[in-house]
Design a protein around this motif. Structure first.
Motif, PDB file in Angstrom:
ATOM      1  N   LEU B 102       6.459  72.548  56.317  1.00 52.97           N
ATOM      2  CA  LEU B 102       5.589  71.469  56.781  1.00 52.97           C
ATOM      3  C   LEU B 102       5.159  71.725  58.226  1.00 52.97           C
ATOM      4  CD1 LEU B 102       4.618  68.650  55.646  1.00 52.97           C
ATOM      5  CD2 LEU B 102       6.417  67.650  57.038  1.00 52.97           C
ATOM      6  N   ALA B 103       6.150  72.104  59.041  1.00 56.76           N
ATOM      7  CA  ALA B 103       5.843  72.376  60.448  1.00 56.76           C
ATOM      8  C   ALA B 103       4.924  73.588  60.570  1.00 56.76           C
ATOM      9  CB  ALA B 103       7.131  72.595  61.223  1.00 56.76           C
ATOM     10  N   VAL B 104       5.233  74.654  59.799  1.00 55.84           N
ATOM     11  CA  VAL B 104       4.415  75.866  59.871  1.00 55.84           C
ATOM     12  C   VAL B 104       2.974  75.558  59.478  1.00 55.84           C
ATOM     13  CG1 VAL B 104       4.006  78.093  58.762  1.00 55.84           C
ATOM     14  CG2 VAL B 104       6.294  77.487  59.544  1.00 55.84           C
ATOM     15  N   ALA B 105       2.807  74.681  58.481  1.00 57.39           N
ATOM     16  CA  ALA B 105       1.449  74.394  58.009  1.00 57.39           C
ATOM     17  C   ALA B 105       0.688  73.522  58.989  1.00 57.39           C
ATOM     18  CB  ALA B 105       1.502  73.725  56.634  1.00 57.39           C
ATOM     19  N   PHE B 106       1.355  72.571  59.624  1.00 55.83           N
ATOM     20  CA  PHE B 106       0.585  71.561  60.357  1.00 55.83           C
ATOM     21  C   PHE B 106       0.662  71.639  61.878  1.00 55.83           C
ATOM     22  CE2 PHE B 106       0.794  69.641  56.135  1.00 55.83           C
ATOM     23  CZ  PHE B 106      -0.561  69.501  55.932  1.00 55.83           C
ATOM     24  N   VAL B 107       1.758  72.167  62.437  1.00 57.63           N
ATOM     25  CA  VAL B 107       1.802  72.243  63.899  1.00 57.63           C
ATOM     26  C   VAL B 107       0.665  73.123  64.443  1.00 57.63           C
ATOM     27  CG1 VAL B 107       3.160  72.945  65.900  1.00 57.63           C
ATOM     28  CG2 VAL B 107       4.231  71.646  64.061  1.00 57.63           C
ATOM     29  N   PRO B 108       0.379  74.289  63.796  1.00 55.85           N
ATOM     30  CA  PRO B 108      -0.729  75.112  64.323  1.00 55.85           C
ATOM     31  C   PRO B 108      -2.062  74.389  64.324  1.00 55.85           C
ATOM     32  CG  PRO B 108       0.559  76.357  62.755  1.00 55.85           C
ATOM     33  CD  PRO B 108       1.059  74.951  62.691  1.00 55.85           C
ATOM     34  N   LYS B 118      -6.700  77.694  59.326  1.00 60.93           N
ATOM     35  CA  LYS B 118      -7.307  77.041  58.170  1.00 60.93           C
ATOM     36  C   LYS B 118      -6.483  77.298  56.904  1.00 60.93           C
ATOM     37  CE  LYS B 118     -11.709  77.567  56.060  1.00 60.93           C
ATOM     38  NZ  LYS B 118     -12.877  78.418  56.211  1.00 60.93           N
ATOM     39  N   TRP B 119      -6.025  78.565  56.760  1.00 56.45           N
ATOM     40  CA  TRP B 119      -5.265  78.909  55.556  1.00 56.45           C
ATOM     41  C   TRP B 119      -3.933  78.183  55.534  1.00 56.45           C
ATOM     42  CZ3 TRP B 119      -8.231  80.616  52.075  1.00 56.45           C
ATOM     43  CH2 TRP B 119      -9.371  81.357  52.424  1.00 56.45           C
ATOM     44  N   LEU B 120      -3.319  78.075  56.723  1.00 57.14           N
ATOM     45  CA  LEU B 120      -2.057  77.335  56.781  1.00 57.14           C
ATOM     46  C   LEU B 120      -2.278  75.885  56.362  1.00 57.14           C
ATOM     47  CD1 LEU B 120      -0.496  78.743  60.059  1.00 57.14           C
ATOM     48  CD2 LEU B 120       0.325  79.045  57.726  1.00 57.14           C
ATOM     49  N   ILE B 125      -1.778  71.626  52.153  1.00 55.20           N
ATOM     50  CA  ILE B 125      -2.309  70.603  51.269  1.00 55.20           C
ATOM     51  C   ILE B 125      -2.066  70.939  49.796  1.00 55.20           C
ATOM     52  CG2 ILE B 125      -4.436  69.505  50.492  1.00 55.20           C
ATOM     53  CD1 ILE B 125      -5.403  69.759  53.422  1.00 55.20           C
ATOM     54  N   PHE B 126      -2.311  72.210  49.437  1.00 53.70           N
ATOM     55  CA  PHE B 126      -2.217  72.543  48.019  1.00 53.70           C
ATOM     56  C   PHE B 126      -0.915  73.241  47.644  1.00 53.70           C
ATOM     57  CE2 PHE B 126      -6.767  72.452  48.999  1.00 53.70           C
ATOM     58  CZ  PHE B 126      -7.148  71.456  48.117  1.00 53.70           C
ATOM     59  N   GLY B 127      -0.405  74.085  48.536  1.00 55.66           N
ATOM     60  CA  GLY B 127       0.777  74.874  48.200  1.00 55.66           C
ATOM     61  C   GLY B 127       2.070  74.103  48.362  1.00 55.66           C
TER      62      GLY B 127
END
Ligand SMILES: Nc1ncnc2c1ncn2[C@@H]1O[C@H](COP(=O)(O)OP(=O)(O)OP(=O)(O)O)[C@@H](O)[C@H]1O
Ligand SMILES: [Mg+2]
Lengths: 269, 361
Positions: B102-108, B118-120, B125-127
């Motif tokens: 969660l942190a890896v996807a949204f903190v950046p 964008k990919w993160l 959202i999907f992964g």
């Protein structure tokens, strides 16, 4: 079909009307006995009109006479209730596929530009070629740049519409419509939302386009444009086509009383 | 606007001048300033003392809380329960993995030029839900199964809010489009759906989902309860979302629809490429508002016996082993909610700024 058309429009970019009369299609737009109502209000009454390929039609008439409604029926932005409209051999009915086919071949320029404000100029131009014509992005962008050059604003390609002047926006709108390589262009008062000093830059682009052999139907109050460019001027009043004639005849020798009155009024200004 | 080649004058930021203009301009303002200053001085001191200076940070149980200030020991001792609920200790790495992802996807997302940002985000959202779907309950890929009755604390709060948020947005979009559709049947269905769900309090929805539904359906395992609550929350939230988005759709000028039609885009491309990007951007504040209120509304699942972060804290402050720790507990809960809600809010402001293309029609 799409390809041969593409080549033709691309190569005919040079000035002067096309010489090759043989592939000119008679009756690319055919309107037969067309009526339209808004509720109980009879806006368009028994319109009949045939436009040949390469013809340039100017429609004029007093405010509220149904000019916009008429031109918007030709790409089915408005629905007619009676009679026939046939564009490039496709009749406009409730069939969505037929409507889409017609809309791909008919470009439209609006009074208020209607550019997509969240996309750059280039993206505005490429949107439909990429998603509807399935043109590869590279190719679509290259072709969009050509059209932007033709309307003389290639340097604005990466700006957003909100950063351009009205005249520039309208030229982008023209380029955007041309990017679909349409056979027919419709204009609904393209210059009437513009300041006087911007009108000329848009008219110049339209004159150049007329010279390239594009079939054009143009609602406008610019009588100078009508005189220099039109093959035929159509005068509408009260939802009817009152008179149509080549511009010279139309302006010097109008037949109908209503036309004479209208001409007196606008020439008085 | 006047034309000028001069630079716009900079606002002077000299503190003395600023104070004289803003704090001491006249006897009334001066009196107010002094009164506020007095209140600050008298309240900040005790608050500081309670929060930090007299607070207890080390020790192992309630008897170590000897100082006059807050007993933060309570939080640190029971932190495991507040975060994981009854999730077994030796399997908590699975939840930790999800937190990390969660942190890896949204903190950046807060860092403007982070590579692959964008990919993160798309992964988030999907992964993420897919990974979580297998990782948290287990039972597949040789992972030991953990029944949902054991889930709790912050982890449960995040699951509820996360699923509620990312599922309600697309459903809300479809409902909003449906409500504005030309087809009477589709429009009718959407109107009824929205008006029914929106008129019911969430607490009723949760009750219905957990108490009424089992009366009609054969009672399954407890996992069903969480799933039912999730479905209830999502549908309820979608109805709200639909109305927020409909507001945006209505604000788009008719010329945009016409221009898209004239280009032959067709319904879905017109909506997806032209109308929705503008409409959604316009209603970002409304969407975020709904997100934040959903995030906080998830605490209502307490009523159907699910222990979210508030539930775990509340059940602990009534624990006889800990006395007088209610304030600490609720301050902690409030802080956790604030961190996430503030994060959502900041992100949306970034987004709005980034999407601003300088047009106002
Ligand atoms: N959506 C509508 N519903 C009802 N009446 C309409 C609608 N749109 C236009 N009309 C009416 O139809 C008539 C023709 O309108 P139209 O816009 O075609 O006129 P126009 O010739 O383009 O005028 P202008 O020069 O002012 O643009 C007007 O009387 C107008 O009030
Ligand atoms: Mg008009």
């Amino acid at each position: 079909m799409g390809n041969s058309m593409t080549d033709q429009t691309l190569t005919s970019e040079t000035q002067t009307p096309p010489k090759d009369q043989s592939d000119k299609k008679p009756g690319i737009i055919r309107v037969e006995g067309m009526h339209k109502w808004y509720g109980d209000f009879h806006v368009l009454k028994d319109l009949n009109l045939t436009v040949d390929q390469g013809e340039r039609i100017v429609i004029c008439g007093p405010s509220g006479s149904g000019k916009s409604t008429f031109i918007r029926c030709i790409n089915r932005l408005e629905e007619h209730q009676q009679g026939k409209i046939i564009v490039d051999d496709v009749e406009l009915t409730d069939d969505v596929r037929q409507i889409d086919t017609v809309r791909r071949e008919v470009g439209m320029v609006f009074q208020h530009f209607n550019l997509f404000p969240h996309l750059t100029v280039l993206e505005n131009c490429c949107l439909s070629p990429i998603w509807v014509r399935k043109t590869p992005r590279k190719e679509a962008e290259a072709s969009a740049m050509e059209y932007l050059e033709r309307v003389k604003i290639p340097d604005q390609a990466n700006k957003f519409p909100g950063q351009l002047s009205g005249g520039q926006q309208q030229r982008v709108a023209i380029a955007r419509a041309l990017c679909m390589k349409p056979k027919i262009m419709l204009f609904d008062e393209p210059t009437s939302a513009l300041d006087p000093e911007m009108i000329k830059e848009v008219l110049d682009v339209m004159i150049e386009l007329a010279g390239s052999g594009m079939t054009m139907m143009c609602v406008t109050h610019e009588m100078g444009f009508a005189k220099t460019v039109a093959d035929r001027v159509i005068f509408m009043d009260g939802g009817e086509i009152v008179e149509q004639a080549p511009p010279h005849e139309f302006f010097t020798n109008p037949q109908e009383a209503r036309t004479q009155k209208f001409l007196q009024q606008i020439l008085a200004h | 606007m006047t034309e000028s080649t001069m630079k716009a004058p900079k606002k002077a930021l000299r503190p003395v001048k600023w104070m004289r203009e803003n704090l001491f301009s006249g006897w009334f303002n001066t009196a107010l300033t002094l009164a506020v200053a007095y209140l600050l001085v008298t309240s900040v001191g005790p608050l500081l003392n309670w929060f930090f200076l007299d607070a207890n940070f080390v020790g192992s149980d309630a008897s170590d809380c000897t100082g006059a200030g807050a007993c933060w020991l309570f939080i640190s001792q029971r932190l495991n329960f507040f975060i994981y609920g009854f999730y077994p200790d030796e399997l908590q790495w699975r939840v930790d993995t999800m937190f990390l992802l969660l942190a890896v996807a949204f903190v950046p997302q807060f860092v403007e030029r982070f590579p692959g940002r964008k990919w993160l985000g798309l992964f988030g959202i999907f992964g993420l839900p897919v990974v979580g779907y297998f990782l948290i309950p287990g039972g597949t890929f040789g992972l030991e199964e953990v029944q949902s009755s054991k889930w709790g604390g912050l982890m449960l709060t995040l699951i509820l809010a996360y699923i509620g948020i990312i599922a309600s947005l697309p459903i809300g979009i479809l409902l909003a489009l449906g409500r504005r559709s030309d087809m009477p049947i589709i429009r009718g269905i959407c109107v009824v759906f929205i008006e029914v769900w929106r008129a019911v309090p969430l607490i009723t929805v949760l009750f219905m989902a957990s108490v009424m539904l089992p009366l009609f359906l054969p009672e399954g395992v407890n996992f069903e309860k969480l799933a039912r609550a999730l479905i209830g929350i999502t549908l309820w939230q979608s109805a709200y979302m639909a109305e927020v988005i409909r507001g945006g759709l209505q604000a788009i000028p008719r010329g945009q629809y016409e221009a898209a039609d004239a280009l032959g885009l067709g319904y879905w491309r017109k909506m997806g490429l032209v109308i929705l990007p503008q409409a959604l951007k316009m209603v970002i504040p409304g969407i975020v508002n709904t997100f934040i209120s959903l995030f906080k509304d998830t605490t209502l699942v307490l009523i159907i016996g699910l222990f979210d972060i508030l539930g775990t804290v509340q059940s602990t402050v009534t624990d006889p082993a800990w006395q007088n720790v209610a304030i600490e507990g609720y301050v902690f809960v409030a802080f956790c909610f604030w961190v996430f809600c503030f994060g959502i809010s900041r992100y949306s402001q970034n987004l709005e700024r980034k999407l601003d293309t300088g047009h106002k029609t």
